[in-house]
Design a protein around this motif. Structure first.
Motif, short mmCIF file in Angstrom:
data_model
loop_
_atom_site.label_atom_id
_atom_site.label_comp_id
_atom_site.label_asym_id
_atom_site.label_seq_id
_atom_site.Cartn_x
_atom_site.Cartn_y
_atom_site.Cartn_z
N VAL A 83 0.87 -1.17 0.00
CA VAL A 83 0.00 0.00 0.00
C VAL A 83 0.90 1.22 0.00
O VAL A 83 1.82 1.33 0.83
CB VAL A 83 -0.93 0.04 1.23
CG1 VAL A 83 -1.86 1.25 1.15
CG2 VAL A 83 -1.74 -1.24 1.35
N VAL A 84 0.66 2.12 -0.96
CA VAL A 84 1.42 3.36 -1.07
C VAL A 84 0.59 4.46 -0.41
O VAL A 84 -0.57 4.66 -0.77
CB VAL A 84 1.66 3.72 -2.56
CG1 VAL A 84 2.37 5.06 -2.69
CG2 VAL A 84 2.44 2.61 -3.24
N LEU A 85 1.16 5.14 0.59
CA LEU A 85 0.42 6.17 1.31
C LEU A 85 1.16 7.50 1.28
O LEU A 85 2.27 7.60 1.81
CB LEU A 85 0.24 5.77 2.78
CG LEU A 85 -0.82 4.73 3.11
CD1 LEU A 85 -0.77 4.41 4.60
CD2 LEU A 85 -2.21 5.24 2.76
N PRO A 86 0.55 8.53 0.67
CA PRO A 86 1.21 9.85 0.66
C PRO A 86 1.23 10.44 2.06
O PRO A 86 0.33 10.22 2.86
CB PRO A 86 0.31 10.68 -0.26
CG PRO A 86 -1.02 10.01 -0.23
CD PRO A 86 -0.75 8.55 -0.01
N ARG A 87 2.28 11.20 2.34
CA ARG A 87 2.47 11.78 3.67
C ARG A 87 2.75 13.27 3.57
O ARG A 87 2.95 13.80 2.49
CB ARG A 87 3.66 11.08 4.35
CG ARG A 87 3.50 9.60 4.59
CD ARG A 87 2.83 9.40 5.91
NE ARG A 87 3.53 10.22 6.88
CZ ARG A 87 4.53 9.80 7.62
NH1 ARG A 87 4.94 8.57 7.54
NH2 ARG A 87 5.12 10.62 8.48
N GLU A 88 2.80 13.93 4.72
CA GLU A 88 3.09 15.36 4.76
C GLU A 88 4.46 15.66 4.15
O GLU A 88 5.33 14.79 4.11
CB GLU A 88 3.03 15.86 6.22
CG GLU A 88 4.20 15.46 7.11
CD GLU A 88 4.11 14.04 7.69
OE1 GLU A 88 3.16 13.30 7.33
OE2 GLU A 88 4.99 13.69 8.49
N ASN A 89 4.64 16.90 3.67
CA ASN A 89 5.93 17.36 3.13
C ASN A 89 6.46 16.50 2.00
O ASN A 89 7.66 16.23 1.92
CB ASN A 89 6.99 17.43 4.24
CG ASN A 89 6.62 18.46 5.28
OD1 ASN A 89 5.98 19.45 4.97
ND2 ASN A 89 6.99 18.20 6.53
N ASN A 90 5.58 16.05 1.14
CA ASN A 90 5.99 15.26 -0.02
C ASN A 90 6.76 14.00 0.36
O ASN A 90 7.61 13.54 -0.41
CB ASN A 90 6.80 16.10 -1.01
CG ASN A 90 5.88 16.96 -1.87
OD1 ASN A 90 4.71 16.61 -2.07
ND2 ASN A 90 6.39 18.06 -2.39
N SER A 91 6.49 13.46 1.54
CA SER A 91 7.09 12.16 1.85
C SER A 91 6.05 11.08 1.61
O SER A 91 4.91 11.35 1.23
CB SER A 91 7.64 12.14 3.27
OG SER A 91 6.62 12.37 4.20
N LEU A 92 6.49 9.84 1.77
CA LEU A 92 5.67 8.70 1.36
C LEU A 92 5.86 7.57 2.36
O LEU A 92 6.94 7.39 2.90
CB LEU A 92 6.15 8.24 -0.01
CG LEU A 92 5.21 7.37 -0.84
CD1 LEU A 92 4.03 8.21 -1.32
CD2 LEU A 92 5.95 6.81 -2.06
N ARG A 93 4.79 6.82 2.59
CA ARG A 93 4.90 5.59 3.38
C ARG A 93 4.61 4.41 2.46
O ARG A 93 3.70 4.47 1.63
CB ARG A 93 3.92 5.61 4.54
CG ARG A 93 3.79 4.26 5.25
CD ARG A 93 3.08 4.36 6.56
NE ARG A 93 3.92 5.04 7.55
CZ ARG A 93 3.65 5.08 8.86
NH1 ARG A 93 2.56 4.49 9.33
NH2 ARG A 93 4.45 5.70 9.69
N LEU A 94 5.35 3.35 2.63
CA LEU A 94 5.05 2.09 1.94
C LEU A 94 4.80 1.01 2.97
O LEU A 94 5.61 0.83 3.89
CB LEU A 94 6.23 1.64 1.08
CG LEU A 94 6.51 2.39 -0.22
CD1 LEU A 94 7.67 1.69 -0.95
CD2 LEU A 94 5.29 2.45 -1.11
N TYR A 95 3.67 0.31 2.83
CA TYR A 95 3.46 -0.94 3.57
C TYR A 95 3.73 -2.06 2.58
O TYR A 95 3.10 -2.10 1.52
CB TYR A 95 2.01 -1.05 4.04
CG TYR A 95 1.68 -0.18 5.22
CD1 TYR A 95 2.13 -0.51 6.49
CD2 TYR A 95 0.91 0.96 5.06
CE1 TYR A 95 1.81 0.30 7.58
CE2 TYR A 95 0.59 1.77 6.15
CZ TYR A 95 1.05 1.42 7.41
OH TYR A 95 0.75 2.20 8.49
#
Lengths: 619, 619
Positions: free
Chosen positions: A232-244
Motif C-alpha cells: 500500500v502506497v500512502l502519501p504523507r506530509e511534506n511530499n514524503s511517502l509511506r510504503l506498507y
C-alpha cells in the motif's frame, strides 16, 4: 505522598488525548508519565480519520492538524497488467468513505506531529509529560472504590536520570489511573486481564521517507496487488511517502506448524527489495529514510478494560490490529475521548452513580474494538491476498476489493461508530428512541456522533458549523429544533413550555456559582429568519436566563448572507437532520458528541428524566 | 555604521505589514523602529475588511485573525420612531458588501490584537521592533539613487532608555526607508510634502468597552440616526462593543468662522451622555471602558508619496479620513502590501528598472487614497447628517442611507479596488486588455485582485481555494486555463505550445540556483478530470520541469469528491472567471494578487513580452 486526580501511564495518542482532554475540562491534578526519555519524532501511527479530525476540532486543535497534515482524498487501485510487465492502474476513485463527515477525507501526519499538537495545548495549561518514568508497583484499596473522591490507587513511580544510572522513586496516590501503555501494557498485566485473539504469520514491513519515483499515483492512497506480493502506497506530509510492503513469511519461519514469525530476520533491504519487485514497471528509490519497522499482524482485544472502575486501560493496551486500515491512533484516541468526560463528571462530583457511568466506557469501547477486529480480519486478508488470476482463481478480484473498500468506509472513518442503546437500559447514557421519536429526526442515530450542518447565528448573522457551537468542554447539549416562533404562535407556545421544563433541569443540575451552560447547555435552532429580530421572541431561559452571552445560544436555519453565490451555504440543517420544519424535535448530545436521545418538543420531561438518572441535583 | 536594506519608521498597521512581508519574502536586513515604548494594546483602528482578510491569508496569517476577531455580518438601521419616544429599528439587512470575497463580511479586533499577529510572525523569523526609538536626522545621497544596491539613505536614530533619561544614538545606512509614522509623520515633513485637503468641524467620540444594554442589535453594525444626533454601534471581539458618537461641535468652538474645534474640551462623560440620549428608549451603561478618544474629521492626502523612490511614506502619513467606514487600518496595510513586493524585486536584483517599478506605488496608491477621500466625504456626511423629518426636510432618509451603504460596499470592502491600466503604458505592471482579451475572462479585471474559486488538485483530489495555490511569496503567477487535454488533442497541442514559450520566460528570469517557481510560477487549471491521471499528459514544463513538487501546480475544475452532498463545492472556476471551457485563457497575477494581464492561450508571447519589460534576464 503526592496526590493526583488521575495518573496516566503512557504518553502515546491515547494518553495524550486523555491528559489534554482532562486539563481542557479544568482537571488540573493530572500526572502523565512515559518510560521513553522523549517523545516520538518520526513514523509510527499516522493516519487520521474523518471523525478524529472532528474530535480535534471539538478541543480547538483541528486547524493546526489541517495545516500540517497531508490530505488523502483519492485512491488508485493497482493490479497485474494482463499484458505482463508488472502492475498498472485499474481505477482511480475517491478515497472518501464518509460523505457526511465535516472533513470527508483522511489526513496523514507522523505521530510526533500529532503528539506535538497535544504537547503545546497541554503546556498552555501547565501540564507536561514526566518522561523516563515507569510504574513499579500499584495497589488498589477496594474499601475506597465506592467513594469517587477517595484516592483509592497507590503507585510507586521510578524515574531514571539522564545518565541512565540514577533512579528516583516516588509514591503517588490517585483517584483514578489509566494505562495507555501500549500492546505490552504493564497496567493490563497488573490488572490480570488477558489479550484474547490470534497472532497471524502474515508479516509486513513499513517504511517512511522522501522517495524518487515515477510511480504516477504517489499522492493517492494506492493499494497494489502484484504477482510479487502486495503493498500500500500512502502519501504523507511534506511530499514524503509511506510504503506498507508484504514480506515473505517463510524467511522468518512462518508457515511452520505452531511457529511464530521471527521479526529479527528482516532488514530494511528486504522491504526495499520487495517494493522494487512489487512496483515494477515503476521505479522507486529512497534517498532519505525517516523510519522503518517490521510487524506481524495480530488481532486481539483485552478480556476487560478496568479494575473496579478505578484503574482502566486504553488504546493498544486494549486492542491490537493491523495498521493498514489506518485505525491505530484513531481507535486509541477514540477510547480516551470516550473516557475523559466520564472521569470529568465523576471528579467534579456531578454524577450520582460514578461506577455505572464509568462502566459505560468498557461497554461502549470494547464492543467497538471487537467490531474493529472483525473488520480488520476481513480487510487485511483482502489487502494481503494474492490477486485474482488464472493460476489463482481464488485470488482477490479488483471488484471484490473495491466493494470491501467502500463497504468498510463508514466504519473505518469513525463517523459510523455507534454505541448500542440497549432497550434494557444497560447503558444509562443512551435512550433507544421509539418509532415515533426516530421519525422526528430521521437521519440522526442515538449512539452515533451528532451530524453537523451550517446554521446562522441569530444575533449577528454569522454562519457557523453546528459542531462549532458545541465545543467539547464537558457539558451536555440540548438542541431544541423549533418552528417559526415569530410567525407561528403554536411554535412559540411549544418552545415556551419546553424551555420552562428544561431550564428547571439546568438549574437543578448546575452547582451554585457555576455558569448556567457548564453542565447542560441549551441551544435553539429555529426556522425563523434573523432579519426579524426573532431573538426577542424567545423565552429568556433559552438565552442563559438573560446573561448577555446568551445571544450565542440561538441559531436560524437559513442561507448565509451574501457569500459567493455559486456556493450557497446554510439553510439545510432541518433537512440534513431529517426533521420536519412544522414538527421540530429535541436532541440531547453527550459531551463527546454522541447522541443520547431524540424526543418530541412536547416531551421535555423525557429530557429531564434522562439527566435525573445520573446527574446530581443541587437544588 | 549599521547597514540595512530597509528602515521602517513606525510600527502601526502599515509598518507591521511591510516589515512582516519583507521578512516573509526573505529580506532579512530590515530595521523597524517605533517611538512608543511598547505596542498598542487596546482600541484604535479595528475594522478588518474582506480584502484585508484575503491579504492576511496570503501571508499565512488569516486563521488566527478569524479565530480571534468578531464577525460582523449583519447591519441594523435605526431611525427616529415616528410615534415618538426615541429610536426604533427600521431595517435589518446583510452587512455584506462584497459577495465575491472569500470572506464576505467584516471582522473587528482591537489594533493590539491585529499587531500581535504580525509580531509573532516576524518573531518566528527573528525580526523584532526596536521601541522607544525615533529618527533625529535623515539624509539622501542623490548620487546613489540610480543604483538599487547602494545604501543611499543615512539616518540618525535616537533610543531612549527605560528610565527616560539615557539616550543612545546610532547611525544607520539603508537602501530604502519607509515612513509609516502616522498623521504627524516626521518622514513626510522631512521630505517636504504637504497634506492637501480640509479639516471639518464635525467632532466624534469613540469608546470601547463591555456594556450592559438592552439595545437589541448590539451584535450588528448599527448606524443610528436620532433627533439627538447620530451614532454607530459596532460589535467587537469578546462581547465588547464600540460606539462612535457624534458630539456637539459648538462646545469645542466649532461653527465659528475660521475656528478649529478644540478636542480638549471633551471628556468621556460627554460621549456617555450623548450615547444615552441618542439610544433612547434603550439603556446602555459601560461597567468596563477599555479605551476612548475624541477626533475631528479631516480628509487629506499627501501631495507625493516618495522622494526619489528611495524614501517613501505609507498609511496615515499619506492620508487621513474618518474612521466610520472602517478603512483606517485597511488602507494603511493595503499601502505597504502594495509596496513590499516591489521593494523585494528591487532588493533581490530581479528588476531592470527599479525606479519605474517603485514609482507604481504612488501611481496606484495615491489614486486610491483620493478615491477613498471622495468616498469618505460623501459617506461621512450621510452618517453625520440629521435624520429626515418634517422639521428637517433636507435630512438623510433611510432609503438614501441604505442606497449609499450598498453602493460604497464594493469599494470599502477592498475587493473593488482597481489600479488603472493606462493605455499609454504609464503603469508598466498592468496591461489593458483588448476587447477580445477581455471577452476571454469576462469577470476578471486587470488591476483588480484576482477572484478565487474552489479547484481540485489533480495529483491527490484535494479541494483548494485558488487563492491558496498562490500564497504571497513574491512570485508572479501565470494561470493557464486549459481545456480537456486528455480528450481534446487540440487543447493538448495549445498547452504544449504555450508551455514551451512560458517556460522560456521562467528560465530566463530565474537566477541560477533558485527554484523554478520563485520568480514566475506557472499554474494550470484544466477541465480534465482527476480520475484520468491527466497529470501525465501535460508537458513536464508545467510541473516544475519534472521536479517531484511539480504535482502541486496542476488543478482540475470539477466538483470535490464526496463531501456533504448538500453543499457541493468545486467545478465552477471557469464559470466564475467567465472563461469559456472550449477557449481557455492565460491570466497573469502580480505578487500582491492583482491581475496584470489577460490574453489568449494562443498568445503566450504577450506574457513573455510583459515580463521582459521589467524583469532582468539571467540567461
Amino acid at each position: 505522598m503526592t496526590q493526583v486526580d488521575v495518573l496516566i501511564v503512557g504518553a502515546g495518542p491515547a494518553g495524550y488525548m486523555l491528559a489534554n482532554a482532562l486539563s481542557h475540562f479544568g482537571i488540573s491534578k493530572v500526572l502523565i508519565i512515559d518510560k521513553r526519555d522523549k517523545r516520538v519524532s518520526a513514523g509510527q501511527a499516522d493516519g487520521i480519520q474523518p471523525r478524529t479530525i472532528e474530535i480535534f476540532q471539538g478541543y480547538g486543535l483541528a486547524q493546526r492538524l489541517l495545516a500540517e497534515a497531508n490530505y488523502m482524498c483519492m485512491a488508485a487501485m493497482y493490479n497485474p497488467d494482463p499484458n505482463g510487465g508488472g502492475i498498472r492502474c485499474t481505477e482511480r476513485l475517491p478515497d472518501i468513505t464518509a460523505p457526511d463527515a465535516r472533513w470527508p477525507h483522511e489526513l496523514t501526519l507522523h505521530q510526533g506531529g500529532i503528539e506535538a499538537i497535544f504537547v503545546d495545548s497541554m503546556r498552555s495549561r501547565g501540564l507536561e509529560v514526566r518522561f523516563s518514568t515507569t510504574v513499579a508497583e500499584m495497589e488498589l484499596d477496594q474499601s475506597l472504590v465506592g467513594d469517587p473522591s477517595a484516592h483509592a490507587v497507590k503507585a510507586k513511580l521510578v524515574t531514571t536520570g539522564t545518565d541512565g544510572d540514577q533512579q528516583e522513586t516516588q509514591m503517588v496516590q490517585a483517584k483514578f489511573a489509566v494505562g495507555c501503555d501500549g500492546a505490552h501494557s504493564w497496567v493490563r498485566r497488573w490488572m490480570g486481564h488477558e489479550m484474547e485473539g490470534e497472532q497471524t504469520d502474515i508479516i509486513w514491513g513499513v517504511m517512511d521517507g522522501k522517495p524518487q519515483t515515477d510511480f504516477p499515483d504517489w499522492r493517492c492512497k494506492s493499494p497494489v496487488h502484484s504477482e510479487h506480493g502486495s503493498c500500500v502506497v500512502l502519501p504523507r506530509e511534506n511530499n514524503s511517502l509511506r510504503l506498507y510492503i508484504q514480506l515473505d513469511s517463510s524467511k522468518g519461519g512462518g508457515g511452520e506448524p505452531g511457529g511464530r514469525v521471527d521479526r529479527s530476520k528482516y532488514r530494511l533491504e528486504d522491504i526495499q527489495e520487495s517494493a522494487k519487485q512489487i512496483l515494477r514497471p515503476y521505479h522507486i528509490t529512497y534517498p532519505e529514510i525517516d523510519w522503518w519497522t517490521i510487524y506481524v499482524i495480530g488481532q486481539r482485544v483485552a478480556s476487560a478494560y478496568s479494575k473496579s472502575s478505578r484503574v482502566f486501560i486504553a488504546g493498544d493496551a486494549c486492542h491490537t490490529h493491523s495498521p493498514k486500515a489506518g485505525q491505530g491512533a484513531n481507535s486509541s484516541m477514540g477510547d480516551t475521548h470516550n473516557l475523559a468526560w466520564k472521569l470529568f463528571l465523576t471528579l467534579k462530583g456531578l454524577s450520582t452513580c460514578h461506577e455505572t457511568l464509568l462502566g459505560t466506557y468498557e461497554l461502549e469501547r470494547r464492543k467497538f474494538a471487537q467490531d474493529l477486529i472483525d473488520f480488520d480480519k476481513e480487510f487485511s486478508s483482502l489487502v494481503s491476498g494474492k490477486p485474482l488470476s488464472e493460476t489463482h482463481p481464488e485470488g482477490v478480484s479488483h471488484e471484490k476489493f473495491v466493494e470491501a473498500f467502500t463497504k468498510f468506509g463508514s466504519f473505518s472513518s469513525g463517523i459510523g461508530i455507534r454505541y448500542e442503546a440497549y432497550a434494557s437500559g444497560e447503558n444509562v447514557l443512551l435512550v433507544p428512541p421509539t418509532v415515533e421519536e426516530q421519525s422526528l429526526a430521521k437521519h440522526v442515530c442515538v449512539g452515533q456522533r451528532v451530524p453537523t450542518s451550517i446554521v446562522i447565528k441569530a444575533g449577528d448573522g454569522r454562519p457557523m458549523e453546528l459542531h462549532d457551537t458545541m465545543p467539547t468542554n464537558g457539558s451536555f447539549r440540548v438542541l431544541i429544533w423549533a418552528g417559526d416562533v415569530v410567525e407561528e404562535p403554536k411554535a412559540l407556545e411549544a418552545v415556551k413550555v419546553a424551555s420552562s421544563v428544561l431550564s428547571g433541569s439546568v438549574k437543578a443540575h448546575t452547582p451554585k456559582g457555576q455558569a448556567m451552560d457548564s453542565v447542560i447547555d441549551i441551544l435553539t435552532i429555529s426556522t425563523s429568519k434573523t432579519e426579524t429580530q426573532f431573538l426577542q421572541y424567545l423565552p429568556l431561559e433559552l438565552r442563559l436566563g438573560g446573561d448577555m452571552r446568551g445571544w450565542e445560544k440561538v441559531y436560524c436555519d437559513q442561507p448565509a448572507y451574501g457569500g459567493r453565490t455559486r456556493e450557497q451555504i446554510g439553510g439545510k440543517a432541518f433537512e440534513h437532520f431529517g426533521i420536519a420544519k412544522d414538527q421540530g424535535a429535541i436532541i440531547v448530545v453527550r459531551p463527546d458528541g454522541h447522541v443520547s436521545l431524540i424526543t418530541s418538543i412536547a416531551s421535555p420531561e423525557k429530557v429531564r428524566d434522562y439527566f435525573g438518572r445520573f446527574l446530581k441535583r443541587f437544588t
